[in-house]
Design a protein around this motif. Structure first.
Motif, PDB file in Angstrom:
ATOM      1  N   ARG A 138       5.564  15.101  31.044  1.00 21.49           N
ATOM      2  CA  ARG A 138       5.496  13.645  31.117  1.00 21.49           C
ATOM      3  C   ARG A 138       5.339  12.983  29.755  1.00 21.49           C
ATOM      4  N   ASP A 139       4.989  13.775  28.750  1.00 23.01           N
ATOM      5  CA  ASP A 139       4.727  13.186  27.440  1.00 23.01           C
ATOM      6  C   ASP A 139       5.586  13.788  26.331  1.00 23.01           C
ATOM      7  N   ARG A 140       6.631  14.514  26.694  1.00 22.53           N
ATOM      8  CA  ARG A 140       7.548  15.118  25.722  1.00 22.53           C
ATOM      9  C   ARG A 140       6.835  16.075  24.772  1.00 22.53           C
ATOM     10  N   SER A 141       5.820  16.757  25.271  1.00 25.76           N
ATOM     11  CA  SER A 141       5.043  17.647  24.406  1.00 25.76           C
ATOM     12  C   SER A 141       5.503  19.095  24.473  1.00 25.76           C
ATOM     13  N   LEU A 142       6.537  19.393  25.252  1.00 27.82           N
ATOM     14  CA  LEU A 142       6.987  20.778  25.417  1.00 27.82           C
ATOM     15  C   LEU A 142       7.354  21.400  24.071  1.00 27.82           C
ATOM     16  N   ILE A 143       6.945  22.655  23.893  1.00 32.16           N
ATOM     17  CA  ILE A 143       7.289  23.377  22.665  1.00 32.16           C
ATOM     18  C   ILE A 143       7.555  24.840  22.994  1.00 32.16           C
ATOM     19  N   GLY A 144       8.609  25.383  22.418  1.00 37.05           N
ATOM     20  CA  GLY A 144       8.912  26.797  22.551  1.00 37.05           C
ATOM     21  C   GLY A 144       8.380  27.551  21.345  1.00 37.05           C
ATOM     22  N   VAL A 145       7.810  28.724  21.593  1.00 37.83           N
ATOM     23  CA  VAL A 145       7.303  29.586  20.521  1.00 37.83           C
ATOM     24  C   VAL A 145       8.067  30.902  20.610  1.00 37.83           C
ATOM     25  N   TRP A 146       8.911  31.138  19.612  1.00 36.86           N
ATOM     26  CA  TRP A 146       9.888  32.233  19.608  1.00 36.86           C
ATOM     27  C   TRP A 146       9.406  33.308  18.636  1.00 36.86           C
ATOM     28  N   ILE A 147       8.908  34.411  19.178  1.00 35.86           N
ATOM     29  CA  ILE A 147       8.340  35.491  18.373  1.00 35.86           C
ATOM     30  C   ILE A 147       9.384  36.582  18.169  1.00 35.86           C
ATOM     31  N   ALA A 148       9.760  36.830  16.928  1.00 32.79           N
ATOM     32  CA  ALA A 148      10.763  37.856  16.622  1.00 32.79           C
ATOM     33  C   ALA A 148      10.115  39.237  16.655  1.00 32.79           C
ATOM     34  N   ILE A 149      10.496  40.055  17.633  1.00 33.48           N
ATOM     35  CA  ILE A 149      10.008  41.429  17.723  1.00 33.48           C
ATOM     36  C   ILE A 149      10.930  42.368  16.949  1.00 33.48           C
ATOM     37  N   ASP A 150      12.185  41.972  16.797  1.00 34.71           N
ATOM     38  CA  ASP A 150      13.138  42.638  15.899  1.00 34.71           C
ATOM     39  C   ASP A 150      13.568  41.643  14.841  1.00 34.71           C
ATOM     40  N   ASP A 151      14.106  42.138  13.725  1.00 36.32           N
ATOM     41  CA  ASP A 151      14.759  41.241  12.780  1.00 36.32           C
ATOM     42  C   ASP A 151      15.864  40.496  13.508  1.00 36.32           C
ATOM     43  N   ALA A 152      15.971  39.193  13.289  1.00 36.25           N
ATOM     44  CA  ALA A 152      17.005  38.383  13.942  1.00 36.25           C
ATOM     45  C   ALA A 152      17.987  37.895  12.884  1.00 36.25           C
ATOM     46  N   SER A 153      19.248  38.250  13.062  1.00 32.53           N
ATOM     47  CA  SER A 153      20.291  37.904  12.096  1.00 32.53           C
ATOM     48  C   SER A 153      21.453  37.245  12.827  1.00 32.53           C
ATOM     49  N   PHE A 226      19.127  45.794  18.557  1.00 30.37           N
ATOM     50  CA  PHE A 226      18.611  44.867  19.550  1.00 30.37           C
ATOM     51  C   PHE A 226      18.108  43.615  18.845  1.00 30.37           C
ATOM     52  N   ARG A 227      18.000  42.529  19.606  1.00 33.16           N
ATOM     53  CA  ARG A 227      17.362  41.316  19.122  1.00 33.16           C
ATOM     54  C   ARG A 227      16.307  40.935  20.160  1.00 33.16           C
ATOM     55  N   THR A 228      15.184  41.628  20.069  1.00 33.95           N
ATOM     56  CA  THR A 228      14.102  41.434  21.024  1.00 33.95           C
ATOM     57  C   THR A 228      13.226  40.276  20.567  1.00 33.95           C
ATOM     58  N   ALA A 229      12.853  39.408  21.526  1.00 38.43           N
ATOM     59  CA  ALA A 229      12.017  38.264  21.188  1.00 38.43           C
ATOM     60  C   ALA A 229      11.166  37.884  22.393  1.00 38.43           C
ATOM     61  N   LEU A 230       9.921  37.539  22.138  1.00 38.39           N
ATOM     62  CA  LEU A 230       9.036  36.995  23.162  1.00 38.39           C
ATOM     63  C   LEU A 230       8.996  35.489  22.964  1.00 38.39           C
ATOM     64  N   VAL A 231       9.368  34.748  24.011  1.00 36.07           N
ATOM     65  CA  VAL A 231       9.430  33.293  23.923  1.00 36.07           C
ATOM     66  C   VAL A 231       8.476  32.700  24.956  1.00 36.07           C
ATOM     67  N   ASN A 232       7.488  31.970  24.479  1.00 33.42           N
ATOM     68  CA  ASN A 232       6.506  31.333  25.353  1.00 33.42           C
ATOM     69  C   ASN A 232       6.628  29.817  25.249  1.00 33.42           C
ATOM     70  N   HIS A 233       6.334  29.131  26.349  1.00 34.09           N
ATOM     71  CA  HIS A 233       6.407  27.673  26.354  1.00 34.09           C
ATOM     72  C   HIS A 233       5.039  27.060  26.616  1.00 34.09           C
ATOM     73  N   TYR A 234       4.751  26.010  25.843  1.00 30.53           N
ATOM     74  CA  TYR A 234       3.462  25.345  25.882  1.00 30.53           C
ATOM     75  C   TYR A 234       3.663  23.830  25.981  1.00 30.53           C
ATOM     76  N   MET A 235       2.569  23.133  26.288  1.00 32.02           N
ATOM     77  CA  MET A 235       2.577  21.677  26.330  1.00 32.02           C
ATOM     78  C   MET A 235       1.140  21.188  26.217  1.00 32.02           C
ATOM     79  N   SER A 236       0.979  19.889  26.057  1.00 33.25           N
ATOM     80  CA  SER A 236      -0.365  19.324  26.007  1.00 33.25           C
ATOM     81  C   SER A 236      -1.010  19.448  27.383  1.00 33.25           C
ATOM     82  N   ALA A 237      -2.304  19.747  27.377  1.00 35.46           N
ATOM     83  CA  ALA A 237      -3.023  19.842  28.649  1.00 35.46           C
ATOM     84  C   ALA A 237      -3.200  18.467  29.282  1.00 35.46           C
TER      85      ALA A 237
END
Length: 291
Positions: A138-153, A226-237
């Motif tokens: 509702r407040d446009r606070s969404l954010i993606g957090v993209w964690i590189a587990i492998d080198d990404a090229s 491989f291009r392994t990545a953990l991607v989590n999504h967050y927002m304001s509480a």
């Protein structure tokens, strides 16, 4: 604004970083996670897809002699791995990540989704999209957090971003590129060839990007990486979450399947639920589209 302000140095976010994020919609923290942490995530990824953290519908039987790479090549990604993996769950609230989030979102932050991508050789990428299209806040606070587990090229299908957040959700159109697995995309031709920026990062780096930021990833064109990545999504509480998980759940004004990672939850009186279940991402993705 200088592009050098896109980079968070030694995990310490600056006022220049915050200003850059507000204008351009992304930040890059090189080497935010240690080598030992990346090794832990790499091992946990293999354990999850081997079924050692619990069966997920669609998982294939494992031959005892198959290597981790052979197993991972059968899959694209798993959604909500934190539901079955205590390791993944713990990384949702990694202190260095939370430090950045509380500076660019709110002192009060909640997580609503995790995704573990294992884009093997030859696998297609994700078409141009904005995460807020799928996960409405509702407040446009969404954010993606993209964690590189492998080198990404560029070769193995790194993230691409178009700096500068559009002020609206852009129209979805048919996808005609074999770079992407999705049936639809966003037409980004108006930005020209110089618009999209490849985000090539070393493993352990973390990319933060706004829910309105245009981003994509192309096909992994390597034969053995491989291009392994953990991607989590967050927002304001502070914001409620009117998300039905792409139609999988009943419509709601505030989905309470969340994990608080910082501060206080103003809606704690509602309690929390365990609504989402882990599932394997299909090779060809069709979500929230009539195309």
């Amino acid at each position: 604004m200088s592009k050098k302000n896109a980079y968070i140095r030694k995990g310490s976010i600056s006022s220049e970083n915050i200003a850059f994020y507000k204008q351009n919609g992304y930040l890059i923290a090189a080497d935010l996670l240690s080598g030992n942490e990346i090794t832990e995530l790499k091992k946990e990824t293999a354990a999850i897809f081997r079924g050692e953290r619990g069966y997920v519908d669609g998982m294939l039987a494992v031959d005892g002699v198959e290597s981790d790479d052979d197993i991972l090549k059968k899959y694209v990604a798993i959604h909500f791995p934190h539901k079955i993996s205590s390791v993944i769950y713990n990384y949702l609230s990694h202190p260095k990540i939370v430090h950045v989030l509380t500076n660019i979102i709110s002192p009060n932050v909640k997580c609503m989704q995790s995704m573990l991508f294992v884009k093997g050789p030859g696998k297609a990428g994700q078409a141009w999209h904005q995460d807020e299209f799928y996960i409405p806040t509702r407040d446009r606070s969404l954010i993606g957090v993209w964690i590189a587990i492998d080198d990404a090229s560029i070769e193995n299908g790194c993230l691409w971003i178009i700096p500068g957040r559009p002020g609206y959700l852009m129209r979805r159109v048919n996808n005609h590129s074999d770079e992407y697995a999705d049936v639809d995309s966003i037409d980004v031709s108006k930005y020209g060839s110089a618009g999209p920026v490849p985000v090539e990062v070393a493993k352990g780096s973390v990319v933060f990007f706004d829910g309105y930021t245009l981003h994509s990833s192309k096909r992994n064109k390597t034969t053995g990486c491989f291009r392994t990545a953990l991607v989590n999504h967050y927002m304001s509480a502070e914001s409620m979450l009117p998300w039905d998980q792409d139609g999988k759940l009943p419509a709601t004004e505030d989905l309470r399947d969340i994990v608080m990672v910082a501060g206080e939850d103003p809606y704690a009186w509602k309690g929390v639920v365990d609504a989402n279940k882990p599932y394997l991402r299909p090779e060809v993705l069709k979500i929230k589209t009539k195309l």
